[in-house]
Design a protein around this motif. Structure first.
Motif, PDB file in Angstrom:
ATOM      1  N   GLY A  17      15.279   9.607 -16.275  1.00 55.60           N
ATOM      2  CA  GLY A  17      15.086   8.220 -16.666  1.00 55.60           C
ATOM      3  C   GLY A  17      15.406   7.250 -15.544  1.00 55.60           C
ATOM      4  O   GLY A  17      14.715   6.241 -15.363  1.00 55.60           O
ATOM      5  N   VAL A  18      16.438   7.556 -14.782  1.00 53.34           N
ATOM      6  CA  VAL A  18      16.787   6.711 -13.629  1.00 53.34           C
ATOM      7  C   VAL A  18      15.666   6.758 -12.583  1.00 53.34           C
ATOM      8  O   VAL A  18      15.293   5.727 -12.016  1.00 53.34           O
ATOM      9  N   ILE A  19      15.096   7.927 -12.363  1.00 51.25           N
ATOM     10  CA  ILE A  19      14.012   8.059 -11.380  1.00 51.25           C
ATOM     11  C   ILE A  19      12.765   7.318 -11.857  1.00 51.25           C
ATOM     12  O   ILE A  19      12.097   6.637 -11.072  1.00 51.25           O
ATOM     13  N   VAL A  20      12.430   7.434 -13.139  1.00 50.82           N
ATOM     14  CA  VAL A  20      11.270   6.722 -13.685  1.00 50.82           C
ATOM     15  C   VAL A  20      11.476   5.217 -13.553  1.00 50.82           C
ATOM     16  O   VAL A  20      10.567   4.487 -13.145  1.00 50.82           O
ATOM     17  N   ALA A  21      12.653   4.727 -13.903  1.00 51.75           N
ATOM     18  CA  ALA A  21      12.938   3.294 -13.745  1.00 51.75           C
ATOM     19  C   ALA A  21      12.849   2.884 -12.285  1.00 51.75           C
ATOM     20  O   ALA A  21      12.366   1.794 -11.966  1.00 51.75           O
ATOM     21  N   GLY A  22      13.284   3.759 -11.393  1.00 50.65           N
ATOM     22  CA  GLY A  22      13.200   3.471  -9.962  1.00 50.65           C
ATOM     23  C   GLY A  22      11.778   3.265  -9.489  1.00 50.65           C
ATOM     24  O   GLY A  22      11.529   2.440  -8.600  1.00 50.65           O
ATOM     25  N   SER A  23      10.828   3.998 -10.073  1.00 48.56           N
ATOM     26  CA  SER A  23       9.435   3.816  -9.668  1.00 48.56           C
ATOM     27  C   SER A  23       8.917   2.434 -10.066  1.00 48.56           C
ATOM     28  O   SER A  23       8.197   1.795  -9.307  1.00 48.56           O
ATOM     29  N   PHE A  24       9.314   1.961 -11.252  1.00 50.13           N
ATOM     30  CA  PHE A  24       8.906   0.615 -11.667  1.00 50.13           C
ATOM     31  C   PHE A  24       9.613  -0.460 -10.857  1.00 50.13           C
ATOM     32  O   PHE A  24       9.013  -1.487 -10.513  1.00 50.13           O
ATOM     33  N   ILE A  25      10.875  -0.236 -10.554  1.00 42.70           N
ATOM     34  CA  ILE A  25      11.625  -1.198  -9.740  1.00 42.70           C
ATOM     35  C   ILE A  25      11.024  -1.291  -8.343  1.00 42.70           C
ATOM     36  O   ILE A  25      10.916  -2.378  -7.768  1.00 42.70           O
ATOM     37  N   LEU A  26      10.588  -0.164  -7.804  1.00 44.20           N
ATOM     38  CA  LEU A  26       9.932  -0.153  -6.494  1.00 44.20           C
ATOM     39  C   LEU A  26       8.677  -1.020  -6.507  1.00 44.20           C
ATOM     40  O   LEU A  26       8.439  -1.810  -5.588  1.00 44.20           O
ATOM     41  N   LEU A  27       7.879  -0.906  -7.574  1.00 43.97           N
ATOM     42  CA  LEU A  27       6.672  -1.729  -7.687  1.00 43.97           C
ATOM     43  C   LEU A  27       7.007  -3.211  -7.803  1.00 43.97           C
ATOM     44  O   LEU A  27       6.349  -4.060  -7.187  1.00 43.97           O
ATOM     45  N   ILE A  28       8.044  -3.535  -8.571  1.00 41.52           N
ATOM     46  CA  ILE A  28       8.426  -4.937  -8.742  1.00 41.52           C
ATOM     47  C   ILE A  28       8.932  -5.518  -7.421  1.00 41.52           C
ATOM     48  O   ILE A  28       8.615  -6.658  -7.067  1.00 41.52           O
TER      49      ILE A  28
ATOM     50  N   LYS B 220       0.831  -1.214   0.000  1.00 37.38           N
ATOM     51  CA  LYS B 220       0.000   0.000   0.000  1.00 37.38           C
ATOM     52  C   LYS B 220       0.862   1.260   0.000  1.00 37.38           C
ATOM     53  O   LYS B 220       0.542   2.243  -0.675  1.00 37.38           O
ATOM     54  N   THR B 221       1.943   1.245   0.740  1.00 37.35           N
ATOM     55  CA  THR B 221       2.850   2.393   0.740  1.00 37.35           C
ATOM     56  C   THR B 221       3.474   2.578  -0.637  1.00 37.35           C
ATOM     57  O   THR B 221       3.604   3.697  -1.127  1.00 37.35           O
ATOM     58  N   THR B 222       3.830   1.480  -1.266  1.00 34.94           N
ATOM     59  CA  THR B 222       4.398   1.544  -2.609  1.00 34.94           C
ATOM     60  C   THR B 222       3.385   2.088  -3.603  1.00 34.94           C
ATOM     61  O   THR B 222       3.743   2.854  -4.492  1.00 34.94           O
ATOM     62  N   GLN B 223       2.113   1.695  -3.462  1.00 42.48           N
ATOM     63  CA  GLN B 223       1.078   2.244  -4.340  1.00 42.48           C
ATOM     64  C   GLN B 223       1.019   3.763  -4.237  1.00 42.48           C
ATOM     65  O   GLN B 223       0.833   4.449  -5.243  1.00 42.48           O
ATOM     66  N   LEU B 224       1.176   4.284  -3.040  1.00 46.72           N
ATOM     67  CA  LEU B 224       1.124   5.729  -2.844  1.00 46.72           C
ATOM     68  C   LEU B 224       2.377   6.433  -3.359  1.00 46.72           C
ATOM     69  O   LEU B 224       2.300   7.504  -3.951  1.00 46.72           O
ATOM     70  N   ILE B 225       3.520   5.834  -3.142  1.00 49.09           N
ATOM     71  CA  ILE B 225       4.790   6.501  -3.451  1.00 49.09           C
ATOM     72  C   ILE B 225       5.208   6.346  -4.909  1.00 49.09           C
ATOM     73  O   ILE B 225       5.762   7.270  -5.500  1.00 49.09           O
ATOM     74  N   ALA B 226       4.939   5.194  -5.525  1.00 46.43           N
ATOM     75  CA  ALA B 226       5.444   4.921  -6.880  1.00 46.43           C
ATOM     76  C   ALA B 226       4.932   5.939  -7.901  1.00 46.43           C
ATOM     77  O   ALA B 226       5.681   6.374  -8.777  1.00 46.43           O
ATOM     78  N   GLY B 227       3.689   6.332  -7.803  1.00 48.57           N
ATOM     79  CA  GLY B 227       3.144   7.330  -8.722  1.00 48.57           C
ATOM     80  C   GLY B 227       3.819   8.685  -8.561  1.00 48.57           C
ATOM     81  O   GLY B 227       4.112   9.372  -9.550  1.00 48.57           O
TER      82      GLY B 227
ATOM     83  N   ALA C  49       8.074  -4.548  -4.396  1.00 47.86           N
ATOM     84  CA  ALA C  49       6.986  -4.662  -3.425  1.00 47.86           C
ATOM     85  C   ALA C  49       6.036  -5.807  -3.769  1.00 47.86           C
ATOM     86  O   ALA C  49       5.603  -6.541  -2.887  1.00 47.86           O
ATOM     87  N   TYR C  50       5.703  -5.956  -5.030  1.00 47.49           N
ATOM     88  CA  TYR C  50       4.713  -6.952  -5.420  1.00 47.49           C
ATOM     89  C   TYR C  50       5.321  -8.278  -5.851  1.00 47.49           C
ATOM     90  O   TYR C  50       4.598  -9.245  -6.047  1.00 47.49           O
ATOM     91  N   GLY C  51       6.620  -8.306  -6.049  1.00 51.29           N
ATOM     92  CA  GLY C  51       7.280  -9.539  -6.458  1.00 51.29           C
ATOM     93  C   GLY C  51       7.289  -9.685  -7.968  1.00 51.29           C
ATOM     94  O   GLY C  51       6.492  -9.082  -8.673  1.00 51.29           O
ATOM     95  N   SER C  52       8.189 -10.483  -8.438  1.00 47.72           N
ATOM     96  CA  SER C  52       8.323 -10.666  -9.884  1.00 47.72           C
ATOM     97  C   SER C  52       7.420 -11.770 -10.410  1.00 47.72           C
ATOM     98  O   SER C  52       7.357 -11.984 -11.615  1.00 47.72           O
ATOM     99  N   ASP C  53       6.716 -12.453  -9.536  1.00 48.50           N
ATOM    100  CA  ASP C  53       5.850 -13.545  -9.978  1.00 48.50           C
ATOM    101  C   ASP C  53       4.691 -13.047 -10.838  1.00 48.50           C
ATOM    102  O   ASP C  53       4.255 -13.754 -11.746  1.00 48.50           O
ATOM    103  N   ILE C  54       4.207 -11.851 -10.581  1.00 53.91           N
ATOM    104  CA  ILE C  54       3.084 -11.351 -11.366  1.00 53.91           C
ATOM    105  C   ILE C  54       3.498 -10.958 -12.784  1.00 53.91           C
ATOM    106  O   ILE C  54       2.663 -10.818 -13.659  1.00 53.91           O
ATOM    107  N   LEU C  55       4.801 -10.807 -13.027  1.00 53.56           N
ATOM    108  CA  LEU C  55       5.275 -10.441 -14.362  1.00 53.56           C
ATOM    109  C   LEU C  55       5.477 -11.647 -15.262  1.00 53.56           C
ATOM    110  O   LEU C  55       5.580 -11.494 -16.480  1.00 53.56           O
ATOM    111  N   HIS C  56       5.565 -12.842 -14.693  1.00 52.86           N
ATOM    112  CA  HIS C  56       5.812 -14.076 -15.451  1.00 52.86           C
ATOM    113  C   HIS C  56       7.035 -13.912 -16.347  1.00 52.86           C
ATOM    114  O   HIS C  56       6.968 -14.053 -17.566  1.00 52.86           O
ATOM    115  N   LEU C  57       8.162 -13.592 -15.727  1.00 49.32           N
ATOM    116  CA  LEU C  57       9.394 -13.326 -16.465  1.00 49.32           C
ATOM    117  C   LEU C  57       9.995 -14.612 -17.013  1.00 49.32           C
ATOM    118  O   LEU C  57      10.019 -15.628 -16.343  1.00 49.32           O
ATOM    119  N   VAL C  58      10.450 -14.525 -18.245  1.00 50.28           N
ATOM    120  CA  VAL C  58      11.177 -15.631 -18.859  1.00 50.28           C
ATOM    121  C   VAL C  58      12.451 -15.082 -19.459  1.00 50.28           C
ATOM    122  O   VAL C  58      12.525 -13.919 -19.837  1.00 50.28           O
TER     123      VAL C  58
END
Length: 144
Positions: free
Chosen positions: A41-52, A10-17, A54-63
């Motif tokens: 660009g580094v800051i924008v990437a940081g927001s996505f990395i923060l979400l990953i 929940k904190t990540t949801q508030l901060i990432a945006g 917090a929520y884990g990489s399982d939801i991305l189904h990375l291969v």
């Protein structure tokens, strides 16, 4: 990689945006203040990395893929190169700032520089996110 606790999510949801918007602000105001395409660009990437994180990489189904970099990286670099070549066509000099400069201090006051910042920001964000995802995939393959 599993996600973290509900409080972190929940904190990540508030901060990432907010972090994402701050990165966009840094990119768009790079010709007026310290910053620009790389820092934003580094800051924008940081927001996505923060979400990953917090929520884990399982939801991305990375291969794991061996086909190179992302489409956004390639397109951003191609557009920045085309902008540089447009200076060659418009004024006879590669990378020349050929667009009207506008009123100093205004947001649209630097000709082609804000466009370069935007596309460099996209390229840097995509590159750093790609590197992070590659490290996550590598870690998951090692732990299996």
């Amino acid at each position: 990689m599993k996600g973290m606790t509900i409080i972190v999510k929940k904190t990540t949801q508030l901060i990432a945006g907010l972090v994402f918007l701050y990165g966009i602000y840094i990119i768009l105001h790079g010709h007026l203040t310290p910053g620009g395409g790389f820092a934003g660009g580094v800051i924008v990437a940081g927001s996505f990395i923060l979400l990953i994180l917090a929520y884990g990489s399982d939801i991305l189904h990375l291969v794991r893929e061996e086909t190179g970099t992302t489409l956004y990286e390639n397109l951003a670099v191609l557009i920045a190169l085309l902008l540089a070549l447009s200076g060659l066509l418009a004024a006879g000099v590669f990378f020349v700032n050929w667009m009207p400069k506008g009123v100093p201090g205004e947001l649209a006051s630097a000709g082609t520089l804000p466009l370069y910042n935007i596309f460099i920001g996209i390229e840097v964000a995509a590159s750093i996110l790609s590197i992070f995802l590659a490290l996550v995939i590598f870690k998951e393959e090692i732990s299996k």
